[in-house]
Design a protein around this motif. Structure first.
Motif, PDB file in Angstrom:
ATOM      1  N   ARG A   1      29.948  38.432  41.710  1.00 30.62           N
ATOM      2  CA  ARG A   1      29.082  39.570  41.399  1.00 30.62           C
ATOM      3  C   ARG A   1      28.999  39.845  39.906  1.00 30.62           C
ATOM      4  NH1 ARG A   1      32.489  39.718  44.786  1.00 30.62           N
ATOM      5  NH2 ARG A   1      32.051  39.995  46.956  1.00 30.62           N
ATOM      6  N   PRO A   2      28.474  38.940  39.115  1.00 30.82           N
ATOM      7  CA  PRO A   2      28.457  39.161  37.659  1.00 30.82           C
ATOM      8  C   PRO A   2      27.511  40.287  37.226  1.00 30.82           C
ATOM      9  CG  PRO A   2      27.237  37.196  38.215  1.00 30.82           C
ATOM     10  CD  PRO A   2      27.893  37.659  39.487  1.00 30.82           C
ATOM     11  N   ASN A   3      26.554  40.664  38.046  1.00 31.23           N
ATOM     12  CA  ASN A   3      25.585  41.704  37.667  1.00 31.23           C
ATOM     13  C   ASN A   3      25.893  43.047  38.298  1.00 31.23           C
ATOM     14  OD1 ASN A   3      24.074  39.884  36.130  1.00 31.23           O
ATOM     15  ND2 ASN A   3      23.072  39.131  37.975  1.00 31.23           N
ATOM     16  N   THR A   4      27.156  43.293  38.576  1.00 30.01           N
ATOM     17  CA  THR A   4      27.540  44.554  39.205  1.00 30.01           C
ATOM     18  C   THR A   4      27.420  45.707  38.217  1.00 30.01           C
ATOM     19  OG1 THR A   4      29.206  45.528  40.654  1.00 30.01           O
ATOM     20  CG2 THR A   4      30.000  44.388  38.700  1.00 30.01           C
ATOM     21  N   ASP A   5      27.529  46.926  38.692  1.00 29.05           N
ATOM     22  CA  ASP A   5      27.350  48.102  37.838  1.00 29.05           C
ATOM     23  C   ASP A   5      28.541  48.294  36.888  1.00 29.05           C
ATOM     24  OD1 ASP A   5      29.138  48.863  39.806  1.00 29.05           O
ATOM     25  OD2 ASP A   5      28.323  50.867  40.027  1.00 29.05           O
ATOM     26  N   THR A   6      28.304  49.050  35.835  1.00 29.64           N
ATOM     27  CA  THR A   6      29.302  49.250  34.777  1.00 29.64           C
ATOM     28  C   THR A   6      30.589  49.903  35.281  1.00 29.64           C
ATOM     29  OG1 THR A   6      27.547  49.341  33.131  1.00 29.64           O
ATOM     30  CG2 THR A   6      29.675  50.258  32.492  1.00 29.64           C
ATOM     31  N   PRO A   7      30.534  50.975  36.092  1.00 32.31           N
ATOM     32  CA  PRO A   7      31.794  51.563  36.567  1.00 32.31           C
ATOM     33  C   PRO A   7      32.648  50.572  37.363  1.00 32.31           C
ATOM     34  CG  PRO A   7      29.991  53.091  36.936  1.00 32.31           C
ATOM     35  CD  PRO A   7      29.375  51.789  36.507  1.00 32.31           C
ATOM     36  N   THR A   8      32.024  49.699  38.109  1.00 27.92           N
ATOM     37  CA  THR A   8      32.777  48.710  38.878  1.00 27.92           C
ATOM     38  C   THR A   8      33.415  47.681  37.944  1.00 27.92           C
ATOM     39  OG1 THR A   8      31.301  49.028  40.763  1.00 27.92           O
ATOM     40  CG2 THR A   8      32.658  47.051  40.772  1.00 27.92           C
ATOM     41  N   LEU A   9      32.681  47.257  36.914  1.00 27.74           N
ATOM     42  CA  LEU A   9      33.259  46.323  35.934  1.00 27.74           C
ATOM     43  C   LEU A   9      34.452  46.957  35.226  1.00 27.74           C
ATOM     44  CD1 LEU A   9      30.046  44.794  34.327  1.00 27.74           C
ATOM     45  CD2 LEU A   9      31.607  43.695  35.947  1.00 27.74           C
ATOM     46  N   GLU A  10      34.311  48.218  34.864  1.00 27.79           N
ATOM     47  CA  GLU A  10      35.413  48.933  34.222  1.00 27.79           C
ATOM     48  C   GLU A  10      36.599  49.011  35.176  1.00 27.79           C
ATOM     49  OE1 GLU A  10      37.822  52.416  34.042  1.00 27.79           O
ATOM     50  OE2 GLU A  10      35.871  52.749  34.968  1.00 27.79           O
ATOM     51  N   GLY A  11      36.331  49.252  36.457  1.00 25.43           N
ATOM     52  CA  GLY A  11      37.398  49.279  37.461  1.00 25.43           C
ATOM     53  C   GLY A  11      38.090  47.939  37.608  1.00 25.43           C
ATOM     54  N   MET A  12      37.321  46.860  37.497  1.00 21.65           N
ATOM     55  CA  MET A  12      37.913  45.520  37.567  1.00 21.65           C
ATOM     56  C   MET A  12      38.863  45.286  36.396  1.00 21.65           C
ATOM     57  SD  MET A  12      34.767  43.092  38.696  1.00 21.65           S
ATOM     58  CE  MET A  12      33.906  43.317  40.238  1.00 21.65           C
ATOM     59  N   LEU A  13      38.431  45.671  35.203  1.00 21.67           N
ATOM     60  CA  LEU A  13      39.291  45.509  34.024  1.00 21.67           C
ATOM     61  C   LEU A  13      40.550  46.347  34.164  1.00 21.67           C
ATOM     62  CD1 LEU A  13      39.559  44.185  31.232  1.00 21.67           C
ATOM     63  CD2 LEU A  13      38.332  46.147  30.288  1.00 21.67           C
ATOM     64  N   LYS A  14      40.397  47.571  34.654  1.00 25.75           N
ATOM     65  CA  LYS A  14      41.543  48.456  34.852  1.00 25.75           C
ATOM     66  C   LYS A  14      42.508  47.869  35.881  1.00 25.75           C
ATOM     67  CE  LYS A  14      42.597  53.219  36.122  1.00 25.75           C
ATOM     68  NZ  LYS A  14      42.008  54.516  36.496  1.00 25.75           N
ATOM     69  N   GLN A  15      41.962  47.357  36.985  1.00 30.25           N
ATOM     70  CA  GLN A  15      42.822  46.783  38.019  1.00 30.25           C
ATOM     71  C   GLN A  15      43.528  45.523  37.519  1.00 30.25           C
ATOM     72  OE1 GLN A  15      43.633  48.455  40.492  1.00 30.25           O
ATOM     73  NE2 GLN A  15      44.631  47.048  41.866  1.00 30.25           N
ATOM     74  N   LEU A  16      42.851  44.746  36.692  1.00 32.86           N
ATOM     75  CA  LEU A  16      43.502  43.575  36.096  1.00 32.86           C
ATOM     76  C   LEU A  16      44.719  43.999  35.289  1.00 32.86           C
ATOM     77  CD1 LEU A  16      40.468  41.388  35.010  1.00 32.86           C
ATOM     78  CD2 LEU A  16      42.224  40.768  36.683  1.00 32.86           C
ATOM     79  N   GLY A  17      44.576  45.076  34.523  1.00 35.53           N
ATOM     80  CA  GLY A  17      45.696  45.579  33.743  1.00 35.53           C
ATOM     81  C   GLY A  17      46.819  46.112  34.617  1.00 35.53           C
ATOM     82  N   THR A  18      46.463  46.625  35.777  1.00 33.56           N
ATOM     83  CA  THR A  18      47.456  47.178  36.692  1.00 33.56           C
ATOM     84  C   THR A  18      48.231  46.095  37.436  1.00 33.56           C
ATOM     85  OG1 THR A  18      46.099  49.165  37.009  1.00 33.56           O
ATOM     86  CG2 THR A  18      47.759  48.703  38.691  1.00 33.56           C
ATOM     87  N   VAL A  19      47.545  45.081  37.927  1.00 35.26           N
ATOM     88  CA  VAL A  19      48.203  44.087  38.794  1.00 35.26           C
ATOM     89  C   VAL A  19      48.762  42.878  38.049  1.00 35.26           C
ATOM     90  CG1 VAL A  19      46.812  44.775  40.783  1.00 35.26           C
ATOM     91  CG2 VAL A  19      46.075  42.831  39.385  1.00 35.26           C
ATOM     92  N   THR A  20      48.372  42.687  36.799  1.00 35.06           N
ATOM     93  CA  THR A  20      48.846  41.514  36.055  1.00 35.06           C
ATOM     94  C   THR A  20      50.249  41.760  35.532  1.00 35.06           C
ATOM     95  OG1 THR A  20      46.580  41.001  35.410  1.00 35.06           O
ATOM     96  CG2 THR A  20      48.326  39.929  34.170  1.00 35.06           C
ATOM     97  N   LYS A  21      51.159  40.898  35.934  1.00 32.60           N
ATOM     98  CA  LYS A  21      52.549  41.006  35.488  1.00 32.60           C
ATOM     99  C   LYS A  21      52.656  40.504  34.053  1.00 32.60           C
ATOM    100  CE  LYS A  21      54.269  40.331  40.161  1.00 32.60           C
ATOM    101  NZ  LYS A  21      53.019  40.161  40.886  1.00 32.60           N
TER     102      LYS A  21
END
Length: 129
Positions: free
Chosen positions: A51-71
């Motif tokens: 889903r590369p063309n998803t909305d901005t809040p979802t992209l921001e959520g993806m970046l946030k979740q990456l920071g949360t789950v990445t050890k």
């Protein structure tokens, strides 16, 4: 008569959730909730890849979740992943249309990664401009 009308309306509505892998969602809020439920960086990146063309809040959520789950030991591997760079480019292309709150949330999400790379440094510099 009113109850009959509600019953008719209920029968006429057809719920068809959008199936995405093993996860379903209806709108942007639900997409963000799906992102929050993901527990691995690879799954977040796989979700983005489709889903590369998803909305901005979802992209921001993806970046946030990456920071949360990445050890801590996985950060450098994440920073080298091509899908991660595409996520940054997708967010970066929207900087001009983001309000101050969204820019701040993207910056906070980026800070959760606790790693550094030339691409991440450039992303932070452009975010600050």
């Amino acid at each position: 008569p009113a109850a009959a009308m509600v019953l008719w309306a209920a029968r006429s509505v057809q719920w068809r959730p959008c199936l995405v892998g093993a996860r379903t969602y209806v709108d942007s809020l639900n997409r963000r909730m799906v992102i929050k439920s993901i527990q691995s960086a690879q799954e977040v990146l796989q979700h983005f890849e489709g889903r590369p063309n998803t909305d901005t809040p979802t992209l921001e959520g993806m970046l946030k979740q990456l920071g949360t789950v990445t050890k801590p030991g996985e950060v450098q591997h994440l920073l080298q992943d091509e899908r991660f760079h595409k996520l940054l480019v997708s967010l970066e292309s929207r900087f001009e249309n983001m309000d101050a709150d969204t820019l701040a949330r993207v910056g906070t999400a980026m800070a959760r990664l606790r790693g550094s790379s030339p691409e991440l440094t450039d992303f932070a510099r452009r975010l600050a401009e």
